[in-house]
Write a protein that holds these residues in place. Structure first.
Motif, PDB file in Angstrom:
ATOM      1  N   UNK A  47       0.829  -1.179   0.077  1.00 50.12           N
ATOM      2  CA  UNK A  47       0.285  -0.079  -0.003  1.00 50.12           C
ATOM      3  C   UNK A  47       0.775   1.409   0.086  1.00 50.12           C
ATOM      4  N   UNK A  48       1.698   1.444   1.045  1.00 52.47           N
ATOM      5  CA  UNK A  48       2.655   2.535   1.112  1.00 52.47           C
ATOM      6  C   UNK A  48       3.539   2.743  -0.268  1.00 52.47           C
ATOM      7  N   UNK A  49       3.951   1.691  -0.788  1.00 46.68           N
ATOM      8  CA  UNK A  49       4.893   1.931  -1.712  1.00 46.68           C
ATOM      9  C   UNK A  49       4.160   2.095  -3.211  1.00 46.68           C
ATOM     10  N   UNK A  50       2.912   1.466  -3.285  1.00 48.83           N
ATOM     11  CA  UNK A  50       2.120   1.882  -4.542  1.00 48.83           C
ATOM     12  C   UNK A  50       1.783   3.350  -4.324  1.00 48.83           C
ATOM     13  N   UNK A  51       1.414   3.915  -3.260  1.00 47.91           N
ATOM     14  CA  UNK A  51       1.178   5.355  -2.898  1.00 47.91           C
ATOM     15  C   UNK A  51       2.317   6.014  -3.460  1.00 47.91           C
ATOM     16  N   UNK A  52       3.503   5.789  -2.906  1.00 50.41           N
ATOM     17  CA  UNK A  52       4.960   6.430  -3.277  1.00 50.41           C
ATOM     18  C   UNK A  52       5.243   6.336  -4.576  1.00 50.41           C
ATOM     19  N   UNK A  53       4.992   5.452  -5.244  1.00 51.62           N
ATOM     20  CA  UNK A  53       5.159   5.407  -6.761  1.00 51.62           C
ATOM     21  C   UNK A  53       4.027   6.311  -7.691  1.00 51.62           C
ATOM     22  N   UNK A  54       2.925   6.615  -7.175  1.00 45.26           N
ATOM     23  CA  UNK A  54       2.063   7.319  -7.596  1.00 45.26           C
ATOM     24  C   UNK A  54       2.651   9.104  -7.410  1.00 45.26           C
ATOM     25  N   UNK A  55       2.997   9.064  -6.040  1.00 50.71           N
ATOM     26  CA  UNK A  55       3.713  10.458  -6.136  1.00 50.71           C
ATOM     27  C   UNK A  55       4.809  10.603  -6.803  1.00 50.71           C
TER      28      UNK A  55
END
Length: 409
Positions: free
Chosen positions: A219-227
């Motif tokens: 979850x956190x990594x996918x969100x960071x990739x979006x950023x």
């Protein structure tokens, strides 16, 4: 002596030609007869006629210059004026005079044409200069640059003006081109600097993306990739030779992460679908407990079903509200059955309900007597007021009686 309409030969062999100014000596002839002398000088006249005719045709049909035509006319006029021919020399002079007029007319026409061409050339060059000066402020670098090059080719195809006018227009034209080139050079220098900054920023984004590619914090990594993707778009383009390579590295790092996540999620989804099947079986088992006839048995059965339910684990998110809603409906039905049983068997609650019912019944009886008394006394207004109050008490009494029924009478 021998003669013809335009000349004669006297006894001494002198040949004369007749003109408007009188006879003029043509020459002397001693080699033959007077007829031969006249014939000889008449041929010379015919030669002049031919030469003048040829010159007339050249002036009329060719681009013979005024200067050359004037020289030829002067040469023929000299021959006519020297009276070395017998014939209508005055007619030849008139033809030469007309030729002079024709040449002068052509000279003026060419002068006017040259002036028109010069004016047209000036207007064309002024138009080119105006367009070039407008293009000098353009930021359409490719299109404006190509157009300015085309204007130069057009300029080269136009005739030159007088030196001063031509130099002034060329100076403005050249200055406009130089100004555009200077602005374009500055723009691309600035663009190169921006692209270098973009390259540095994207290098950092790529480094972080590659560092995250093996993360399992989905979850956190996918969100960071979006950023990171948003930062990538905001960073602008790097130089062409770097942009594609950086993008391939950035995208490749994301692909590694999302492929791993996808495999884990696919396995989890399969497990959750299996969980859903098992929970659906439990819900069907729970729904068979309704309606509740044996509260104690239903409560125990539901507790067993719920323990097995909790042990199963998650189901797919989109199916969760429905399956949990069905389970909660069974739970609520059992809870309502428990509450109903409690109310029915609670002596204190039954006593309170019975007391309230008795109080309300007494109030209704009292109001009915008061109404009868008011009516007998002829006080209808008071009776009507008490009647409205009686209706409210009766409604409360009905509710209390229904509540008392829940306690078994």
């Amino acid at each position: 002596m021998s003669s013809d309409p335009w000349g004669r030969v006297d006894e001494t062999g002198t040949v004369y030609v007749r003109t408007a100014d009188g006879e003029q000596v043509v020459g002397s002839w001693q080699a033959g007869t007077p007829e031969e002398a006249l014939a000889y000088f008449e041929r010379k006249y015919e030669g002049l006629v031919v030469e003048i005719g040829l010159l007339e045709r050249r002036v009329k049909t060719t681009d013979l210059s005024a200067k050359d035509a004037t020289t030829a006319i002067d040469h023929l006029r000299t021959q006519v004026d020297e009276h070395h021919a017998v014939g209508d020399l005055d007619a030849l002079r008139k033809r030469l005079d007309k030729l002079v007029e024709a040449v002068e007319s052509r000279r003026e026409e060419r002068k006017a044409q040259k002036a028109r061409q010069s004016n047209e050339a000036r207007q064309a060059k002024e138009k080119l200069v105006a367009e070039a000066e407008e293009l000098a402020a353009s930021e359409q670098w490719r299109a404006a640059g190509e157009r300015l090059r085309a204007l130069v080719d057009t300029w080269k195809g136009l005739p030159r003006l007088d030196r001063k006018a031509d130099d002034e227009l060329w100076h403005r034209f050249s200055h406009a081109r130089s100004a555009f080139s200077k602005r374009r050079k500055a723009h691309f220098a600035s663009l190169d600097a921006q692209r270098e900054e973009s390259r540095k920023a994207k290098e950092k984004l790529v480094a972080e993306a590659e560092a995250l590619s093996n993360s399992t914090d989905w979850g956190a990594t996918a969100a960071r990739y979006r950023e990171l993707m948003a930062d990538w778009k905001a960073a602008g383009r790097a130089q062409r030779e770097h942009e594609d390579d950086l993008w391939n590295r950035f995208r490749g790092a994301q692909d590694v992460f999302f492929q791993a996540r996808g495999e884990v999620f696919a396995e989890r989804d399969a497990e959750q679908r299996e969980n859903l099947t098992r929970k659906e079986e439990l819900v069907v088992e729970a729904e068979k407990l309704l309606p509740v006839s044996d509260l104690k048995a239903a409560r125990a059965a539901f507790r067993s079903i719920n323990e097995r339910w909790e042990a199963i684990g998650h189901v797919p998110r989109d199916a969760r509200p429905k399956i949990e809603g069905r389970m909660h409906a069974v739970e609520r039905a059992i809870q309502e059955a428990e509450e109903s049983e409690w109310r029915r068997t609670n002596p204190e609650a039954r006593a309170r309900a019975a007391g309230l019912t008795g109080q309300l019944q007494d109030a209704v009886d009292k109001l009915e007597k008061q109404i009868d008394t008011a009516r007998a006394a002829g006080n209808d207004a008071k009776a009507d007021k008490l009647g409205r109050e009686l209706e409210g008490r009766k409604a409360l009494l009905d509710q209390a009686l229904k509540g008392l029924e829940e306690f078994g009478g």
